[in-house]
Design a protein around this motif. Structure first.
Motif, PDB file in Angstrom:
ATOM      1  N   ARG A  38      34.503  40.735  83.288  1.00  0.00           N
ATOM      2  CA  ARG A  38      33.979  40.212  84.311  1.00  0.00           C
ATOM      3  C   ARG A  38      34.895  39.951  86.022  1.00  0.00           C
ATOM      4  O   ARG A  38      36.110  39.381  85.409  1.00  0.00           O
ATOM      5  N   GLN A  39      34.390  40.035  86.893  1.00  0.00           N
ATOM      6  CA  GLN A  39      35.422  39.714  87.982  1.00  0.00           C
ATOM      7  C   GLN A  39      34.275  38.906  88.993  1.00  0.00           C
ATOM      8  O   GLN A  39      33.688  39.518  89.644  1.00  0.00           O
ATOM      9  N   ALA A  40      34.794  37.715  89.181  1.00  0.00           N
ATOM     10  CA  ALA A  40      34.279  37.018  90.097  1.00  0.00           C
ATOM     11  C   ALA A  40      35.058  37.182  91.803  1.00  0.00           C
ATOM     12  O   ALA A  40      36.129  37.721  91.679  1.00  0.00           O
ATOM     13  N   PRO A  41      34.060  37.008  92.897  1.00  0.00           N
ATOM     14  CA  PRO A  41      35.059  36.882  94.100  1.00  0.00           C
ATOM     15  C   PRO A  41      36.131  36.163  94.229  1.00  0.00           C
ATOM     16  O   PRO A  41      36.295  35.136  93.971  1.00  0.00           O
ATOM     17  N   GLY A  42      37.248  37.035  94.548  1.00  0.00           N
ATOM     18  CA  GLY A  42      38.469  36.386  94.716  1.00  0.00           C
ATOM     19  C   GLY A  42      39.319  35.873  93.507  1.00  0.00           C
ATOM     20  O   GLY A  42      40.429  35.566  93.645  1.00  0.00           O
ATOM     21  N   LYS A  43      38.752  36.563  92.521  1.00  0.00           N
ATOM     22  CA  LYS A  43      39.426  36.150  91.221  1.00  0.00           C
ATOM     23  C   LYS A  43      39.729  37.357  90.375  1.00  0.00           C
ATOM     24  O   LYS A  43      39.284  38.545  90.655  1.00  0.00           O
ATOM     25  N   ASP A  44      40.737  37.356  89.290  1.00  0.00           N
ATOM     26  CA  ASP A  44      41.138  38.611  88.624  1.00  0.00           C
ATOM     27  C   ASP A  44      40.076  38.870  87.560  1.00  0.00           C
ATOM     28  O   ASP A  44      39.108  38.110  87.267  1.00  0.00           O
ATOM     29  N   ARG A  45      40.042  40.106  87.342  1.00  0.00           N
ATOM     30  CA  ARG A  45      38.896  40.528  86.154  1.00  0.00           C
ATOM     31  C   ARG A  45      39.586  39.984  85.023  1.00  0.00           C
ATOM     32  O   ARG A  45      40.577  39.904  84.407  1.00  0.00           O
ATOM     33  N   GLU A  46      38.502  39.294  84.222  1.00  0.00           N
ATOM     34  CA  GLU A  46      38.853  38.571  82.934  1.00  0.00           C
ATOM     35  C   GLU A  46      37.812  39.343  82.111  1.00  0.00           C
ATOM     36  O   GLU A  46      36.997  39.532  82.037  1.00  0.00           O
TER      37      GLU A  46
END
Length: 123
Positions: A38-46
């Protein structure tokens, strides 16, 4: 060439549930290990979780006890049952696949990716 298509995302209130699906099409899908990221806005894909060809399962600590991964080999589909959702679960969720027998949380392990489905959890 395997193609992955996610579905089931949407808007849900905190504490609610959603079930994501990842449908695979193309040749020779069955041997693949699969994962959710998953990838939240402004964050790396985790990494969220993975299920190997042999059925082993791995989850990131933050979703253990709330999310459940499963697969239907006959229908070439993987599922992510998400319960007790929190606002911090809000992200675009991606399905991924690998020819290896793996439950690795490392993004580069997977060489097939879907386009993603949006999950939004309101507080």
């Amino acid at each position: 060439q395997v193609q992955l298509v996610e579905s089931g995302g949407g808007l849900v209130q905190a504490g609610g549930s959603l079930r994501l699906s990842c449908a695979a099409s193309g040749r020779s899908f069955v041997p693949y290990s699969m994962a959710w990221f998953r990838q939240a806005p402004g964050k790396d894909r985790e990494f969220v979780g993975a299920i190997s060809r042999s059925g082993a399962i791995n989850y990131v600590e933050s979703v253990k006890g709330r999310f459940v991964i499963s697969r239907d080999g006959a229908k070439n589909t993987m599922f992510l049952q998400m319960n007790s959702l929190k606002p911090e679960d809000t992200a675009v969720y991606y399905c991924a696949a690998s020819v290896s027998n793996t439950i690795s949380p490392v993004r580069s392990t997977y060489d097939r990716w879907g386009q993603g489905t949006q999950v939004t959890v309101s507080s």
